[in-house]
Design an enzyme around this catalytic site. Structure first.
Site, mmCIF file in Angstrom:
data_model
loop_
_atom_site.group_PDB
_atom_site.id
_atom_site.type_symbol
_atom_site.label_atom_id
_atom_site.label_comp_id
_atom_site.label_asym_id
_atom_site.label_seq_id
_atom_site.Cartn_x
_atom_site.Cartn_y
_atom_site.Cartn_z
ATOM 1 N N LYS A 241 -14.933 -36.252 53.655
ATOM 2 C CA LYS A 241 -14.546 -34.993 52.999
ATOM 3 C C LYS A 241 -13.044 -34.736 53.071
ATOM 4 O O LYS A 241 -12.330 -35.289 53.901
ATOM 5 C CB LYS A 241 -15.353 -33.833 53.580
ATOM 6 C CG LYS A 241 -16.785 -33.861 53.024
ATOM 7 C CD LYS A 241 -17.565 -32.626 53.323
ATOM 8 C CE LYS A 241 -18.936 -32.734 52.625
ATOM 9 N NZ LYS A 241 -19.845 -31.701 53.091
ATOM 10 N N ARG A 276 -25.097 -36.426 58.069
ATOM 11 C CA ARG A 276 -25.243 -36.831 56.659
ATOM 12 C C ARG A 276 -24.001 -37.631 56.271
ATOM 13 O O ARG A 276 -22.905 -37.069 56.228
ATOM 14 C CB ARG A 276 -25.381 -35.565 55.788
ATOM 15 C CG ARG A 276 -25.568 -35.846 54.315
ATOM 16 C CD ARG A 276 -25.640 -34.546 53.526
ATOM 17 N NE ARG A 276 -25.806 -34.802 52.110
ATOM 18 C CZ ARG A 276 -24.819 -35.114 51.285
ATOM 19 N NH1 ARG A 276 -23.578 -35.201 51.722
ATOM 20 N NH2 ARG A 276 -25.065 -35.330 50.005
HETATM 21 N N1 PMM Z 1 -22.232 -31.998 51.415
HETATM 22 C C1 PMM Z 1 -22.334 -32.425 50.151
HETATM 23 C C2 PMM Z 1 -23.582 -32.451 49.487
HETATM 24 N N2 PMM Z 1 -24.691 -32.034 50.119
HETATM 25 N N3 PMM Z 1 -25.741 -31.176 52.033
HETATM 26 C C3 PMM Z 1 -25.661 -30.708 53.284
HETATM 27 N N4 PMM Z 1 -26.777 -30.276 53.902
HETATM 28 N N5 PMM Z 1 -24.487 -30.668 53.971
HETATM 29 C C4 PMM Z 1 -23.319 -31.074 53.411
HETATM 30 O O1 PMM Z 1 -22.266 -30.984 54.073
HETATM 31 C C5 PMM Z 1 -23.362 -31.563 52.068
HETATM 32 C C6 PMM Z 1 -24.612 -31.602 51.408
HETATM 33 C C7 PMM Z 1 -21.113 -32.885 49.425
HETATM 34 O O2 PMM Z 1 -20.782 -34.182 49.794
HETATM 35 P P1 PMM Z 1 -21.115 -35.480 48.873
HETATM 36 O O3 PMM Z 1 -20.526 -35.193 47.522
HETATM 37 O O4 PMM Z 1 -20.504 -36.599 49.590
HETATM 38 O O5 PMM Z 1 -22.615 -35.621 48.771
#
Ligand code: PMM
Length: 297
Positions: A241, A276
């Site tokens: 991020k 995640r």
């Molecule tokens: N971040 C993203 C998408 N989904 N879900 C949860 N629970 N927590 C997060 O921090 C989160 C998420 C955005 O990141 P990506 O684009 O790499 O999926």
């Protein structure tokens, strides 16, 4: 936030090990080492992988990627069909379901634990029918979605955010970000319970980067022991991020692996329950060592 939750948050360091997340079929162990959730974003505009998993109409590409993450040690795969990066355009429910359902179906048929990353009740319903066992809701718990979760018996990730991907960059005004996010999650747990969701099925997430400045994201990462005071597994999504860029001289997405792993190590030491991430193999190894070094479980 009730007095009881405030007290629990204050003594989070001293709490018992993180409980597992109850699933419709079995449970996800969140301790002594956090479960690693591998990311499969089947979108054309994902910030971290540039849409590589979205050759339209060919779910086998996303499926193969996800199977690779399982082989690397992911305990669960999070399948998303709508980008949530700041500024991303919204996607209609029908299109989002068309992207995620074949991938969910294929992974569930393999016996994998699958999570669907959505804020839309219709998409959640379709993904659950295809075998998803967790609804990962970056929207913070709209009533319609909570209803679908309650009816289905799925597990649920309650995440803090504000606004939408289009507006969240302008919604970073907090008096005390840790207190406000903790209160939001405590209230969200109450809303889950009221909706009929057994809290053994709920994980909480401070929403790193969602309506947060870099400094606010760092403050929340430092608050993991306190968030554990909510009594539920804490999910941390910090992989690649942009707050990492602010700590690493503007490092582009491709140069954020070490930063992502540093977060994983410290989060594991602090007793986070689910990480995640994009880089599964490296995170699994990092989390094992981080958890062994942790003073707080
Ligand atoms: N971040 C993203 C998408 N989904 N879900 C949860 N629970 N927590 C997060 O921090 C989160 C998420 C955005 O990141 P990506 O684009 O790499 O999926």
């Amino acid at each position: 936030m009730s007095d009881e939750v405030a007290r629990a948050a204050a003594v989070g360091h001293a709490l018992a090990p993180t409980p597992p997340l109850r699933l419709p079929r079995g449970e996800l162990a969140c301790a002594p080492v956090p479960a690693v959730m591998g990311i499969a974003n089947v979108t054309p505009d994902s910030f971290a992988d540039g849409g590589a998993l979205y050759p339209d109409g060919h779910p086998e590409v996303g499926l193969a990627h996800a199977r690779g993450l399982l082989a690397e040690g992911a305990a669960v795969i999070d399948v998303g069909g709508e980008s949530t990066r700041p500024g991303a355009a919204p996607v209609a429910a029908e299109e989002e379901a068309r992207r995620v359902v074949p991938v969910v179906e294929g992974l569930a048929a393999d016996g994998a634990v699958v999570s669907v990353d959505t804020t839309k009740p219709e998409v959640a319903r379709a993904a659950i029918a295809a075998g998803a066992q967790i609804v990962n809701d970056v929207g913070g718990g709209e009533p319609g979605l909570l209803e679908v979760v309650a009816e289905s018996g799925c597990a649920y990730v309650l995440m803090h955010s504000r606004g939408t991907p289009a507006t969240m960059r302008d919604l970073t005004g907090y008096d005390d970000v840790v207190a406000e996010v903790t209160a939001f999650l405590a209230e969200g747990l109450d809303r889950c319970a009221t909706a009929g969701i057994d809290l053994e099925r709920v994980a909480v997430d401070p929403g790193i980067g969602f309506a947060k400045t870099a400094a606010q994201s760092v403050a929340l990462l430092r608050a993991v022991p306190g968030l554990r005071g909510l009594g539920r597994p804490v999910l941390i999504g910090a992989s690649r991020k942009s707050f990492l860029a602010s700590l690493l001289d503007g490092a582009p997405v491709a140069d954020r692996l070490e930063g992502s792993l540093a977060v994983a190590a410290v989060a594991a030491a602090d007793g986070a329950g689910i990480l995640r991430v994009h880089d599964v193999a490296a995170t699994v190894r990092t989390a094992r060592v981080g958890a062994a070094l942790g003073p707080r479980r």
